[in-house]
Design an enzyme around this catalytic site. Sequence first.
Site, PDB file in Angstrom:
ATOM      1  N   ASP A   1       1.029  -1.349   0.046  1.00  0.00           N
ATOM      2  CA  ASP A   1       0.131   0.002   0.015  1.00  0.00           C
ATOM      3  C   ASP A   1       0.543   1.235  -0.374  1.00  0.00           C
ATOM      4  O   ASP A   1       0.615   2.151   0.400  1.00  0.00           O
ATOM      5  CB  ASP A   1      -0.980  -0.300   1.316  1.00  0.00           C
ATOM      6  CG  ASP A   1      -0.526  -0.143   2.372  1.00  0.00           C
ATOM      7  OD1 ASP A   1       1.365  -0.296   2.594  1.00  0.00           O
ATOM      8  OD2 ASP A   1      -1.081   0.069   3.729  1.00  0.00           O
ATOM      9  N   SER A   2       2.009   0.851  -0.116  1.00  0.00           N
ATOM     10  CA  SER A   2       3.331   1.975  -0.023  1.00  0.00           C
ATOM     11  C   SER A   2       2.787   2.454  -1.269  1.00  0.00           C
ATOM     12  O   SER A   2       3.522   3.999  -1.872  1.00  0.00           O
ATOM     13  CB  SER A   2       4.597   1.516  -0.144  1.00  0.00           C
ATOM     14  OG  SER A   2       4.703   0.904  -0.947  1.00  0.00           O
TER      15      SER A   2
ATOM     16  N   ASP B   1      -1.414  -6.016  -0.533  1.00  0.00           N
ATOM     17  CA  ASP B   1      -1.445  -5.198   0.745  1.00  0.00           C
ATOM     18  C   ASP B   1      -2.885  -5.067   1.146  1.00  0.00           C
ATOM     19  O   ASP B   1      -3.634  -5.182   0.086  1.00  0.00           O
ATOM     20  CB  ASP B   1      -0.677  -3.735   1.053  1.00  0.00           C
ATOM     21  CG  ASP B   1      -0.499  -3.919   2.201  1.00  0.00           C
ATOM     22  OD1 ASP B   1       0.055  -5.071   2.557  1.00  0.00           O
ATOM     23  OD2 ASP B   1       1.103  -3.301   1.993  1.00  0.00           O
TER      24      ASP B   1
ATOM     25  N   LYS C   1      -1.512  -9.385   2.825  1.00  0.00           N
ATOM     26  CA  LYS C   1      -0.623  -8.890   3.147  1.00  0.00           C
ATOM     27  C   LYS C   1      -1.704  -7.322   4.643  1.00  0.00           C
ATOM     28  O   LYS C   1      -2.166  -6.643   4.611  1.00  0.00           O
ATOM     29  CB  LYS C   1       0.723  -8.150   3.848  1.00  0.00           C
ATOM     30  CG  LYS C   1       1.577  -7.430   4.685  1.00  0.00           C
ATOM     31  CD  LYS C   1       2.707  -7.313   4.595  1.00  0.00           C
ATOM     32  CE  LYS C   1       3.204  -5.693   3.732  1.00  0.00           C
ATOM     33  NZ  LYS C   1       2.405  -5.212   4.607  1.00  0.00           N
TER      34      LYS C   1
ATOM     35  N   GLU D   1      -1.098  -5.232   8.086  1.00  0.00           N
ATOM     36  CA  GLU D   1      -0.694  -4.723  10.048  1.00  0.00           C
ATOM     37  C   GLU D   1      -1.460  -5.296  11.209  1.00  0.00           C
ATOM     38  O   GLU D   1      -2.621  -5.302  11.222  1.00  0.00           O
ATOM     39  CB  GLU D   1      -0.601  -3.328   9.564  1.00  0.00           C
ATOM     40  CG  GLU D   1       0.290  -2.892   8.109  1.00  0.00           C
ATOM     41  CD  GLU D   1       0.509  -1.417   8.349  1.00  0.00           C
ATOM     42  OE1 GLU D   1      -0.326  -0.703   9.560  1.00  0.00           O
ATOM     43  OE2 GLU D   1       0.942  -1.157   7.292  1.00  0.00           O
TER      44      GLU D   1
ATOM     45  N   GLU E   1       8.835  -4.302  10.507  1.00  0.00           N
ATOM     46  CA  GLU E   1       9.424  -2.937  10.003  1.00  0.00           C
ATOM     47  C   GLU E   1       9.693  -2.217  11.205  1.00  0.00           C
ATOM     48  O   GLU E   1       9.232  -1.820  12.419  1.00  0.00           O
ATOM     49  CB  GLU E   1       8.594  -2.162   9.281  1.00  0.00           C
ATOM     50  CG  GLU E   1       8.655  -1.003   8.997  1.00  0.00           C
ATOM     51  CD  GLU E   1       7.909  -0.245   7.824  1.00  0.00           C
ATOM     52  OE1 GLU E   1       6.665  -0.607   7.360  1.00  0.00           O
ATOM     53  OE2 GLU E   1       7.950   0.915   7.498  1.00  0.00           O
TER      54      GLU E   1
HETATM   55  O1  KIV Z   1       3.640  -1.110   1.719  1.00  0.00           O
HETATM   56  C1  KIV Z   1       4.495  -1.735   1.708  1.00  0.00           C
HETATM   57  O2  KIV Z   1       5.479  -1.428   0.561  1.00  0.00           O
HETATM   58  C2  KIV Z   1       5.246  -1.909   3.212  1.00  0.00           C
HETATM   59  C3  KIV Z   1       6.507  -2.547   2.778  1.00  0.00           C
HETATM   60  C4  KIV Z   1       7.099  -1.538   3.282  1.00  0.00           C
HETATM   61  C5  KIV Z   1       6.941  -4.164   3.453  1.00  0.00           C
HETATM   62  O3  KIV Z   1       4.304  -2.369   3.023  1.00  0.00           O
END
Ligand code: KIV
Length: 274
Positions: free
Chosen positions: A49-50, A88, A118, A120, A187
């Site tokens: 989600d980055s 994510d 994924k 959090e 992280e």
């Molecule tokens: O969203 C992302 O890119 C991440 C990585 C920083 C692990 O969760």
Amino acid sequence: MSAQVQSTRKTVKDIAAAKGGTPLVCLTAYTAPMAELLDSRCDLLLVGDSVGMVVHGLPTTVGVTMDMMILHGQAVMRTSKKAFVVVDMPFGSYEASVEQAFHNAARIMKETGCQAVKIEAGEYAAATVRHLVDRGIPVMAHVGLRPQATNVDGGFKAKGRTDAERKRVIAEARAADGAGCFAMVIEGVAEDLARDITAAVSCPTVGIGASSACDGQILVTDDLLGMFDWTPKFVRRYADLKDVVGKAVDGYAADVRARRFPGEKETYALKKQP
Ligand code: KIV
């Protein structure tokens, strides 16, 4: 008669088997051309989600939507063939209830074809991990610094600086591991905490800003390539693409303004009629 489609992709078992072995090579991917380039060079591609910050210019990942994750997940799945692909779950898509989490995780899996999601994982999220895994959705957990919690934390702050915080991060990691996640991102924690977590959980740990004491590493690809002026402490820049792109565009602009581009080579010529 149904045709059997052979997949050459790494599986959840391949990733889980990396515990304590050769470190897993993981990177973010958001687009089809980048996924094609990274695919054979990485074990795992994360449609993180980055993407909200890196591609869409958002200030944090909080504004990222399901539709954004699905669009980028589809692009990455179209050109990757070998790497294990994780998408994510964005902020607000899994926290309300296990039912909400299943509904949205199933949508991501169906509409992108990715192999896992994924989340959090605060300690509360163990029930969510268990609910998803029991229903056929492999889950990667993400502990330590959790970017989606940035508003509670007051910024992107490394975790585990106090005893209480250390205990909480280890508890989160143990809870997600006990609930059946196949791997976890750690992280923004110091080396000793990353080492303790890696020893405490049965799944492989993938570090970002979490030292080499993990079972693998992940970086935001654009950071590694040097696409931004600012480089976080935990990133090693392997290229300076911002400079390369800037110089290329300067060259193009100068040529256009001086009428050097397009030249004869880049111009169609009409074939002479006999
Ligand atoms: O969203 C992302 O890119 C991440 C990585 C920083 C692990 O969760």
